[in-house]
Design a protein around this motif. Structure first.
Motif, PDB file in Angstrom:
ATOM      1  N   ASP A  72       0.818  -1.217   0.000  1.00 20.91           N
ATOM      2  CA  ASP A  72       0.000   0.000   0.000  1.00 20.91           C
ATOM      3  C   ASP A  72       0.850   1.265   0.000  1.00 20.91           C
ATOM      4  OD1 ASP A  72      -2.360  -1.477   0.080  1.00 20.91           O
ATOM      5  OD2 ASP A  72      -2.315  -1.618   2.263  1.00 20.91           O
ATOM      6  N   PHE A  73       2.148   1.122   0.053  1.00 17.94           N
ATOM      7  CA  PHE A  73       3.073   2.246   0.189  1.00 17.94           C
ATOM      8  C   PHE A  73       2.975   3.178  -1.021  1.00 17.94           C
ATOM      9  CE2 PHE A  73       7.165   4.359   0.067  1.00 17.94           C
ATOM     10  CZ  PHE A  73       7.442   4.616   1.396  1.00 17.94           C
ATOM     11  N   ASN A 124       1.332  -1.162  12.700  1.00 20.67           N
ATOM     12  CA  ASN A 124       1.076  -0.465  11.424  1.00 20.67           C
ATOM     13  C   ASN A 124       2.378   0.064  10.798  1.00 20.67           C
ATOM     14  OD1 ASN A 124      -1.806  -0.750  11.533  1.00 20.67           O
ATOM     15  ND2 ASN A 124      -1.830   0.876  13.077  1.00 20.67           N
ATOM     16  N   SER A 156       4.594  10.068   3.166  1.00 18.94           N
ATOM     17  CA  SER A 156       3.457   9.585   3.961  1.00 18.94           C
ATOM     18  C   SER A 156       3.859   8.484   4.942  1.00 18.94           C
ATOM     19  CB  SER A 156       2.354   9.079   3.032  1.00 18.94           C
ATOM     20  OG  SER A 156       2.827   8.017   2.220  1.00 18.94           O
ATOM     21  N   MET A 157       5.138   8.103   4.964  1.00 11.54           N
ATOM     22  CA  MET A 157       5.610   7.069   5.881  1.00 11.54           C
ATOM     23  C   MET A 157       5.555   7.580   7.318  1.00 11.54           C
ATOM     24  SD  MET A 157       9.355   5.187   5.913  1.00 11.54           S
ATOM     25  CE  MET A 157      10.201   6.771   6.110  1.00 11.54           C
ATOM     26  N   LYS A 158       4.957   6.778   8.201  1.00 14.05           N
ATOM     27  CA  LYS A 158       4.808   7.184   9.599  1.00 14.05           C
ATOM     28  C   LYS A 158       5.597   6.286  10.557  1.00 14.05           C
ATOM     29  CE  LYS A 158       0.224   9.183   8.865  1.00 14.05           C
ATOM     30  NZ  LYS A 158       0.790  10.557   8.813  1.00 14.05           N
ATOM     31  N   ASP A 185       5.196   0.819   8.153  1.00 12.66           N
ATOM     32  CA  ASP A 185       5.201   1.124   6.720  1.00 12.66           C
ATOM     33  C   ASP A 185       6.399   0.528   5.992  1.00 12.66           C
ATOM     34  OD1 ASP A 185       2.859   2.973   6.652  1.00 12.66           O
ATOM     35  OD2 ASP A 185       4.130   4.155   8.004  1.00 12.66           O
ATOM     36  N   THR A 220       4.594  -5.032   3.078  1.00 15.11           N
ATOM     37  CA  THR A 220       5.595  -4.192   3.720  1.00 15.11           C
ATOM     38  C   THR A 220       6.864  -4.086   2.883  1.00 15.11           C
ATOM     39  OG1 THR A 220       4.771  -5.000   5.845  1.00 15.11           O
ATOM     40  CG2 THR A 220       6.852  -3.785   5.858  1.00 15.11           C
TER      41      THR A 220
END
Length: 375
Positions: free
Chosen positions: A237-238, A336, A243-245, A338, A368
């Motif tokens: 989904d990356f 969760n 947007s990486m948290k 990323d 992932t």
């Protein structure tokens, strides 16, 4: 090109330079073909051949190219750092380019879109009376491959330009690089020659991997590359590093883990995210002595982070047990995560991650991405 036209050799170059010259000739409406040099494929050089009637015009084109080289300061045009993005001109490659372009914009570097193909006729019949005919077949097959790649590249670039035009992708410095050879070897060779900061590439899901060996081109590059490699599973989904948290850094407290971690933080400096420092302890939870020692190590690591990365959000976590792969997988789901990052010197863990016999692997079955460093 007219088969009856007399051909002359305009130049003998490496394959990459010959391809660039052929494209420049085509832009000036001069037909050309690329042929192997000699009767074997040992040499990496090829010849660019044109119609004799076009020789004067072609020579003028070559002279203009040389003048451009003499008048341009390469250091002012070429980016100091680049991302290397292996592509196959597929929709998935277009998605990989999206991630790379956005990273390049934040990092302030250029992108090299890299395509390697295998010589279409690697086996040569060495029987003397067959050499001429076999060489002709090889040259024809090579030119057909080049023509096919050129069409694919043009179509792919139209899609890229459309995404740039509508603002979906940033307008960054990018160029295509086409090489003939074993893809993984060519990727690794180019990454050593150029100032590559990161290799960004996709990987197939396990169901799509044809072989039951250690894996695909991506797995080979991940293991052998001296440069960091970001591998994106096809079903991930990356979307972008912006947007990486949450990022996991998996470690066994080896001596050079912190050095690799410093490289990781330098590479990802433009982005804001939480680091989950995940120590993979050997042995079982019941091994009290090892557990105490690992906790002491964690406290030392904590002090290191407070001193060197005071503003970085970091959590320290200890995973006990022999099933490291399953432990990481569960942690990734629970928190969760990323991206999972690790180093290739963790040989036992690294091999297990890419061994198709394992029921579930981070690369093959999860969503992932992996960011792998060589130390």
């Amino acid at each position: 090109m007219d088969d009856k036209a007399k051909l002359v050799t305009l130049a003998i170059h490496s394959f990459e330079k010959a391809l660039a010259l052929q494209q420049e000739l085509a832009a000036n409406n001069i037909d050309s073909i690329i042929q192997h040099v000699g009767d074997s494929i040992v040499t990496r050089n090829v010849r660019v051949r044109i119609k004799e009637a076009d020789l004067d015009r072609a020579t003028s084109v070559v002279e203009q190219i040389e003048l451009k080289k003499a008048s341009v300061d390469d250091s002012s045009e070429a980016p100091k750092n680049v991302l290397l993005v292996p592509i196959d001109f597929s929709d998935f490659s277009l998605r990989i380019c999206g991630i790379a372009f956005k990273f390049a914009q934040s990092y302030g570097c250029g992108v090299r879109l890299f395509h390697a193909f295998i010589d279409p006729t690697p086996h040569v019949n060495l029987i003397e009376e067959m050499l001429t005919r076999e060489k002709g077949k090889r040259d024809k097959a090579l030119q057909e491959d080049l023509d096919r790649i050129q069409v694919q590249k043009e179509n792919f670039d139209k899609q890229l330009q459309a995404l740039i035009a509508d603002g979906t992708l940033p307008n960054i410095n990018y160029k295509y690089v086409v090489k003939m050879g074993i893809p993984e070897d060519e990727i690794l060779n180019y990454s050593r020659e150029a100032n590559v900061q990161l290799i960004v590439m996709g990987t197939r899901t396990k169901a799509e991997v044809d072989s039951e060996e250690m894996g695909s081109i991506t797995a080979e590059v991940l293991e052998r590359s001296e440069k960091p490699v970001f591998a994106l599973p096809k079903n991930a989904d990356f979307e972008s590093f912006n947007s990486m948290k949450n990022l996991v850094y998996a470690t066994r407290f080896e001596d050079d883990d912190l050095m690799a971690f410093d490289r990781l933080m330098t590479l990802l400096k433009p982005f804001k995210f939480k680091v989950h420092f995940l120590h993979l302890a050997k042995g079982k939870k019941s091994d009290e002595d090892k557990t105490i020692w690992n906790e002491i190590k964690l406290r030392g690591i904590s002090e290191y982070f407070k001193t060197n990365y005071p503003e970085q959000e970091i959590s320290l976590n200890l995973l006990n047990g022999e099933e490291s792969l399953l432990a990481i997988e569960q942690y990734v789901k629970d928190e969760n995560i990323d991206v999972v990052s690790l180093t290739t010197h963790h040989r036992s863990l690294f091999v297990r991650l890419f061994n198709p016999s394992t029921a579930k692997t981070l690369l093959g079955n999860s969503k992932t991405p992996l960011l792998v460093f060589h130390v």
